[in-house]
Write a protein that holds these residues in place. Structure first.
Motif, short mmCIF file in Angstrom:
data_model
loop_
_atom_site.label_atom_id
_atom_site.label_comp_id
_atom_site.label_asym_id
_atom_site.label_seq_id
_atom_site.Cartn_x
_atom_site.Cartn_y
_atom_site.Cartn_z
N GLN A 1 0.84 -1.21 0.00
CA GLN A 1 0.00 0.00 0.00
C GLN A 1 0.87 1.26 0.00
O GLN A 1 0.63 2.22 -0.74
CB GLN A 1 -0.93 -0.01 1.23
CG GLN A 1 -1.95 1.13 1.23
CD GLN A 1 -2.79 1.16 -0.03
OE1 GLN A 1 -3.43 0.17 -0.38
NE2 GLN A 1 -2.76 2.28 -0.74
N ILE A 2 1.95 1.23 0.82
CA ILE A 2 2.84 2.41 0.89
C ILE A 2 3.45 2.68 -0.48
O ILE A 2 3.48 3.81 -0.96
CB ILE A 2 3.96 2.18 1.94
CG1 ILE A 2 3.37 2.25 3.34
CG2 ILE A 2 5.08 3.20 1.79
CD1 ILE A 2 4.34 1.84 4.43
N ARG B 1 3.10 5.90 -2.90
CA ARG B 1 4.28 6.66 -3.37
C ARG B 1 4.28 6.75 -4.89
O ARG B 1 4.60 7.79 -5.46
CB ARG B 1 5.57 5.99 -2.87
CG ARG B 1 5.75 6.15 -1.37
CD ARG B 1 6.89 5.28 -0.86
NE ARG B 1 8.21 5.80 -1.20
CZ ARG B 1 8.88 6.67 -0.44
NH1 ARG B 1 8.34 7.13 0.67
NH2 ARG B 1 10.06 7.11 -0.79
N GLU B 2 3.85 5.66 -5.53
CA GLU B 2 3.81 5.67 -7.00
C GLU B 2 2.82 6.75 -7.47
O GLU B 2 3.12 7.54 -8.38
CB GLU B 2 3.36 4.30 -7.51
CG GLU B 2 3.46 4.16 -9.03
CD GLU B 2 3.61 2.70 -9.46
OE1 GLU B 2 3.04 1.83 -8.74
OE2 GLU B 2 4.31 2.43 -10.44
N ALA C 1 9.85 7.83 -5.22
CA ALA C 1 10.59 6.58 -5.46
C ALA C 1 10.00 5.49 -4.58
O ALA C 1 9.58 5.75 -3.44
CB ALA C 1 12.05 6.79 -5.10
N LEU C 2 9.93 4.26 -5.12
CA LEU C 2 9.36 3.15 -4.35
C LEU C 2 10.42 2.57 -3.41
O LEU C 2 11.62 2.70 -3.66
CB LEU C 2 8.89 2.05 -5.32
CG LEU C 2 7.90 2.50 -6.40
CD1 LEU C 2 7.34 1.29 -7.14
CD2 LEU C 2 6.76 3.32 -5.79
N PHE C 3 9.95 1.95 -2.32
CA PHE C 3 10.88 1.23 -1.44
C PHE C 3 11.18 -0.12 -2.10
O PHE C 3 10.27 -0.78 -2.62
CB PHE C 3 10.23 0.99 -0.08
CG PHE C 3 10.18 2.22 0.80
CD1 PHE C 3 8.95 2.74 1.20
CD2 PHE C 3 11.34 2.84 1.22
CE1 PHE C 3 8.88 3.87 2.01
CE2 PHE C 3 11.29 3.97 2.04
CZ PHE C 3 10.06 4.49 2.43
N ALA C 4 12.44 -0.54 -2.08
CA ALA C 4 12.84 -1.78 -2.77
C ALA C 4 12.25 -3.01 -2.09
O ALA C 4 11.92 -4.00 -2.73
CB ALA C 4 14.36 -1.86 -2.78
N ALA D 1 11.71 -0.21 3.62
CA ALA D 1 10.53 0.63 3.90
C ALA D 1 10.41 0.85 5.41
O ALA D 1 10.13 1.97 5.87
CB ALA D 1 9.28 -0.05 3.37
N ALA D 2 10.67 -0.20 6.21
CA ALA D 2 10.60 -0.06 7.68
C ALA D 2 11.69 0.88 8.16
O ALA D 2 11.44 1.82 8.92
CB ALA D 2 10.72 -1.44 8.34
#
Ligand SMILES: CC(C)(C)c1nc(N2CCN(c3ncccn3)CC2)c2cc(C(N)=O)c(N)nc2n1
Length: 335
Positions: free
Chosen positions: A186-187, A191-192, A197-200, A205-206
């Motif tokens: 969801q995060i 962001r998209e 930028a997306l978390f890999a 992300a944490a």
């Protein structure tokens, strides 16, 4: 307007009721208080604290929601260092590790291991004084980390006050903050949508969320937490002599502890547990990247101590990375 002492009594009652409801919802996953009642009591406490600001306490549930952004994090020294873990990549290396610690303690005839899933998140150090959360910090380099108390307070499965009648003066808790996979997805979707930028992966992300300066953003991201270490520098909790006891005590005082854990009397039992969870872990709602195998008795851990970098009494067994390997790998002996 309630008289001060009446207001104080009511605030104590509301805090206790709301914190208990939060514990049942986020730690036990077994809520008993309807959300509408929770919201109503929460608003009553907010109003009461608004009229009597002197009634606000650090463990009030109103203090969880993030405050205005900090300018930067301060660096803090951990009271007790957070150690690194040696890695084993298959069962042979695990067997070799057993041989190494046994050569250091040849007189030890009876021992058992505790196997814990290795949660793929970001390690946290929590300090409680007289039962109240006073500090949360990132692992950093193990000796110093970043002080992120305000962000840690927004993690609803982390108790603001320990559930202990007479809390010890100081309790140190370590564990892994993580993002459940659906929250991570969801995060990245959010962001998209706004072109960020997306978390890999959920671990990044944490870690990225914990280092957010604006804890109101952290509060929206629903981080979760599994505790795995309990230190009692000045004692204060009786009957804890092993990792297994410590995990049970952590649950008892209000933490989430990963339930997929097992005592193993031999390396064969460790191997069985590892093989079972190598596949079963994909049914879990959070990422894991292996197991952590620990000698259970605290006396034996103290006898074995540490090498330059690692405890001798624990090791991480890493599962093969999930990228689709050309050769199917598994932790058993690669045939
Ligand atoms: C207390 C010890 C040292 C034995 C220990 N250390 C751990 N870790 C150390 C290395 N860590 C680390 N992190 C970043 C960089 C270097 N090391 C990250 C945590 C553990 C991590 C988990 C987990 N993830 O689920 C766990 N159930 N038990 C742990 N136990």
């Amino acid at each position: 307007m309630l008289a001060a002492s009446k207001a104080e009594q009511r605030a104590v009652q509301l805090r206790q009721q709301l914190n208990q409801a939060s514990y049942e919802y986020y730690v036990l996953d077994a809520p008993t208080l309807p959300d509408t009642v929770y919201d109503q009591l929460y608003r009553e406490l907010q109003d009461l604290e608004g009229q009597h600001p002197e009634l606000v306490t650090p463990d009030s549930p109103t203090q969880r929601v993030g405050e205005r952004p900090a300018s930067q994090f301060t660096s803090v020294r951990h009271n007790i260092p957070l150690y690194s873990l040696e890695n084993a990549f298959d069962l042979e290396e695990l067997q070799a590790w057993q041989g190494r610690w046994q050569r250091v303690a040849p007189d030890v005839k009876t021992f058992e291991y505790v196997c814990e899933l290795k949660i793929d998140g970001s390690a946290l150090a929590l300090t409680y004084e007289n039962g109240v959360l006073v500090r949360g910090a990132t692992r950093g380099d193990g000796v110093t980390g970043e002080e992120i108390t305000q962000n840690v307070r927004t993690i609803r499965s982390i108790p603001l006050r320990l559930q202990i009648e007479n809390p010890p003066p100081r309790v140190e808790v370590r564990g892994e903050a993580f993002l459940p996979l659906d929250v991570f997805e969801q995060i990245n979707q959010d962001r998209e949508e706004i072109g960020e930028a997306l978390f890999a992966n959920p671990r990044n992300a944490a870690a990225g969320t914990l280092r957010q300066l604006d804890s109101r953003i952290v509060a929206q991201r629903r981080l979760d937490f599994f505790a795995y270490t309990l230190h009692l520098p000045e004692g204060g909790l009786e009957g804890i002599e092993s990792q297994w006891d410590a995990l049970a005590a952590l649950e008892k005082i209000g933490f989430r502890v990963n339930p997929n854990r097992q005592r193993c009397a031999s390396m064969d039992q460790v191997a069985a547990f590892a093989t079972e969870w190598e596949q079963q872990r994909f049914d879990l709602p959070y990422l894991t990247d292996g197991l952590v195998v620990k000698l259970n008795r605290w006396r034996l851990q103290e006898e074995l101590g540490f090498t330059q970098k690692f405890p001798r009494w624990a090791i991480a067994l890493k599962y093969p990375a999930e990228e689709s390997p050309t050769v199917v790998q598994h932790i058993g002996v690669n045939v």
